[in-house]
Design a protein around this motif. Sequence first.
Motif, PDB file in Angstrom:
ATOM      1  N   MET A 145       0.810  -1.208   0.000  1.00  0.00           N
ATOM      2  CA  MET A 145       0.000   0.000   0.000  1.00  0.00           C
ATOM      3  C   MET A 145       0.853   1.272   0.000  1.00  0.00           C
ATOM      4  O   MET A 145       0.369   2.344  -0.302  1.00  0.00           O
ATOM      5  CB  MET A 145      -0.914   0.018   1.228  1.00  0.00           C
ATOM      6  CG  MET A 145      -1.886  -1.137   1.296  1.00  0.00           C
ATOM      7  SD  MET A 145      -2.792  -1.197   2.862  1.00  0.00           S
ATOM      8  CE  MET A 145      -4.026   0.053   2.574  1.00  0.00           C
ATOM      9  N   GLN A 146       2.120   1.145   0.369  1.00  0.00           N
ATOM     10  CA  GLN A 146       3.031   2.296   0.516  1.00  0.00           C
ATOM     11  C   GLN A 146       2.558   3.217   1.644  1.00  0.00           C
ATOM     12  O   GLN A 146       2.709   4.426   1.591  1.00  0.00           O
ATOM     13  CB  GLN A 146       3.156   3.079  -0.802  1.00  0.00           C
ATOM     14  CG  GLN A 146       4.482   3.826  -0.945  1.00  0.00           C
ATOM     15  CD  GLN A 146       4.673   4.436  -2.309  1.00  0.00           C
ATOM     16  OE1 GLN A 146       3.749   4.565  -3.093  1.00  0.00           O
ATOM     17  NE2 GLN A 146       5.898   4.828  -2.604  1.00  0.00           N
ATOM     18  N   LEU A 147       2.040   2.590   2.701  1.00  0.00           N
ATOM     19  CA  LEU A 147       1.566   3.339   3.861  1.00  0.00           C
ATOM     20  C   LEU A 147       2.201   2.865   5.165  1.00  0.00           C
ATOM     21  O   LEU A 147       2.018   3.504   6.196  1.00  0.00           O
ATOM     22  CB  LEU A 147       0.039   3.206   3.986  1.00  0.00           C
ATOM     23  CG  LEU A 147      -0.805   3.911   2.918  1.00  0.00           C
ATOM     24  CD1 LEU A 147      -2.270   3.548   3.092  1.00  0.00           C
ATOM     25  CD2 LEU A 147      -0.613   5.422   2.994  1.00  0.00           C
ATOM     26  N   LEU A 148       2.945   1.730   5.129  1.00  0.00           N
ATOM     27  CA  LEU A 148       3.521   1.185   6.356  1.00  0.00           C
ATOM     28  C   LEU A 148       4.921   1.735   6.574  1.00  0.00           C
ATOM     29  O   LEU A 148       5.742   1.760   5.655  1.00  0.00           O
ATOM     30  CB  LEU A 148       3.569  -0.347   6.295  1.00  0.00           C
ATOM     31  CG  LEU A 148       2.238  -1.083   6.186  1.00  0.00           C
ATOM     32  CD1 LEU A 148       2.465  -2.582   6.320  1.00  0.00           C
ATOM     33  CD2 LEU A 148       1.234  -0.587   7.211  1.00  0.00           C
ATOM     34  N   ASN A 149       5.186   2.154   7.803  1.00  0.00           N
ATOM     35  CA  ASN A 149       6.482   2.698   8.174  1.00  0.00           C
ATOM     36  C   ASN A 149       7.424   1.556   8.561  1.00  0.00           C
ATOM     37  O   ASN A 149       7.088   0.727   9.415  1.00  0.00           O
ATOM     38  CB  ASN A 149       6.315   3.674   9.338  1.00  0.00           C
ATOM     39  CG  ASN A 149       7.583   4.419   9.658  1.00  0.00           C
ATOM     40  OD1 ASN A 149       8.572   3.835  10.096  1.00  0.00           O
ATOM     41  ND2 ASN A 149       7.570   5.727   9.452  1.00  0.00           N
TER      42      ASN A 149
END
Length: 497
Positions: free
Chosen positions: A175-179
């Motif tokens: 998702m390109q949202l997890l750190n």
Amino acid sequence: MSNHIAVDIGASSGRLVLGSLKNGKLELSEIHRFSNGFAEREDGSFWDIEYLFGEIVAGLHKAKAQGIHGCTLGIDTWAVDYVLLDEAGERIRDVYAYRDRRTDRAIERVAEIVPPETVYRKTGIQQLSFNTLYQLFVHDREELSRARNILMVPDYLYYRLTGRKVNETTNASTMQLLNLDSRDFDPELLELLGLRGDQFPGLTEPGAELGGLRAELAEEFDLPDCRVILAATHDTASAVLGVPAAEGRSAAYLSSGTWSLLGVELDEPLNTEQAMRANYTNEWGAYGTFRFLKNIMGLWLIQEVRRLDGERCGFAELADLAAEAEPFRSLIPCNDDRFLNPEDMIGEIRRACLEQDEPVPESIGQIARCVFDSLALSYRTYMEELERLTGRELDRLQIVGGGANNDLLCRLTANVLGREVSAGPGESTALGNLAVQMIASGVLPDIARARRVIADSFDIKLYGPEPVPELEAVLERWNRINGIGAAREPKAETDIR
């Protein structure tokens, strides 16, 4: 539990595969197969998610009819696409397909707010216009505000089967949202989208048990007693788990299907500036690993060529026609975004050749040969790049997935790479899905043992490199077409898309 069923759904087809361990060998049999594809409508490109759910149920009914009364069950699909659920747990709208054109300018718009360097440092995920980050950025904000939950496609299918809502990590990472540091959703990126962390179910690792099927579903459709286990739901994650055991770390993998995913498995992410400029991704894998890889357009190109040719030839016949055509006559920059979802793939290939002063392919065999030659050259470029980024010497490429069955492409790849290619198994995605089920069930102790079983159970074909006449001249053309300099470094503006 001796029966294990993998639901493996790709962009063009899906199937239910039964796996059983007998005398130390893994045996597979296909229970049910169905087609898949997105529909082009005036309002966008969409998947028929309820059709897919119905096919899973139909496949499980077939399994019961074949005498399978109890089994474990796991699901994998493609990545990045999502489903919005309202407060009642009902789907808000149809599911966008990642090739929809609504995100064409989304990367540039997001970059005006959060620099791409910041996004990559946080997430380690490559810049692709269809990433969930960009899909959600352009999604209707009112619909997003109504969403009680946002589920990835396979998580939604698990929810329909079990009533449980989860957020499986291998797919969530795309998702390109997890750190990478916090191993959770990044607050700044959620704020960018106007979303809350509690709209996403809790992150859950592959191997988690989700219980059984919903009782009313199992009763209505006469389904087996399924012990539902969370697979590595991103099909690439499952495919990499299905790569056969190999000694040492000197091989790269290529998961070859609609997409070609070329990379290595790492214990830690590699989110350096160099990796960002080359547009490599750090997707989370099962069992604490990272898939450091490059997305390459893959067999989507040949799938579209075949479709536009009226499907007069099967894929094997297309490969035969390509083998008869002149080698390296026409080349295209096959990883260019122009090939992501053109209206006319054959026309786009011909236009690309014309623009690059390459001979324009006319026959279907010449077009197919252009695709296969260009893919093989792409694998050479990115394998060399992979070595530079990781500091590893890679003397072999392990091809798994459907492309492992394409003899021409495997031979071309070995010859162009100048390195040994191992091809197979073609069923690696289903095998990786099954491996997680078997480990969770105690049938196998760990992924290392599972990979050894896979290596012992399936034939792997070896391709030794053979000389390519005038290879240096071909590479010179290839580098010019792709804007690669003497050091073969990709230009930043073509790699940061």
